[in-house]
Design an enzyme around this catalytic site. Sequence first.
Site: not given
Ligand code: 13P
Length: 334
Positions: A33, A177, A219, A261, A263, A292
């Site tokens: 990034r 997640e 998540k 999010s 991407g 992001r």
């Molecule tokens: P993004 O919202 O950029 O996808 O990141 C969230 C995240 O913690 C991914 O593991």
Amino acid sequence: MSIEQLAETAQAMVAPGKGIIAIDESTATIGKRFAAVGIENTEENRRAYRELLLTTPKLSEHISGAILYDETLRQSTRDGVPFARYMAEHGMIPGIKVDKGTVPLAGFPGELVTEGLDGLRGRLEEYYRLGARFAKWRAVINIGEDIPTGTCIDANTHALARYAALCQEQGLVPMVEPEVLMDGDHDIETCYEVTEAVLRSLFAALYEQNVLLEGTILKASMVISGKDCPEQADVQEVAESTLMCLKSTVPAILPGIVFLSGGQSDEAATAHLDAMNRLGPNPWPLSFSYGRAMQQAALKLWAQDMQGNWRKAQETVYARARDNGLAALGRWEG
Ligand code: 13P
């Protein structure tokens, strides 16, 4: 650690109008990034950037907590206040990414499994002492020709459930997640089928491992068209499909669901969350845990002038938090 305490933390993470900021990029990921905007990937730059984000004035109006990376949990503000203490003093819950990333799943080309269970109990014990009150483990599911396989899904959800049980034993709320990636040209129906299979497998595995859902946060990735799919589902379809998929797989006793999010553009991530909440009432609070979509505008500004744009970059972080906080209530005006 009592289930009441875990449940209380989980509920605070998804308090009305509040969500999580994910700033848990590994050193390699934040390096990517930074490179994209011309910032050198040094320890001091990583520390300064995380300070910018976490010390955004009034952030806790819309942010309940932040997911940190191991290095960040051990770092401090320039005035020497450990980030975890700074957060607690400013009404935000410190979280920690505890998985060790993905590796190829042996025997299953194109598929990944997340590692990090070895020694996890000891690491969680230390993270709790350092102030963390929730943790995150990310599994990655790829969609492609003949994948994901059931083997890959089950290997990943088994690891998520083992991690979640260890977290609860050590007094941390597990944020589980399972990310179904947006990469590929698959349509939204395919994303729906895969997400449904992943969530079914996940909740079966959590049950098997005696994980208490009252003290767990999901998540989730949204049900969305693949990035390269010629036909892109609109905001309403993404919201309706995601909700239907979640309602048919996620027990209502879960304290909350937050989205990644993945991407999506800043605007799309906010619009989708807002649309889902407008379709409510839903069985659980639906909020955000964006990385992001919370940070990209601020990082660009900071890269242009690290001293001069400090405040301006923080204002952007606040604006993103406010917009997503409103979307978590279904009150974002666009
Ligand atoms: P993004 O919202 O950029 O996808 O990141 C969230 C995240 O913690 C991914 O593991």
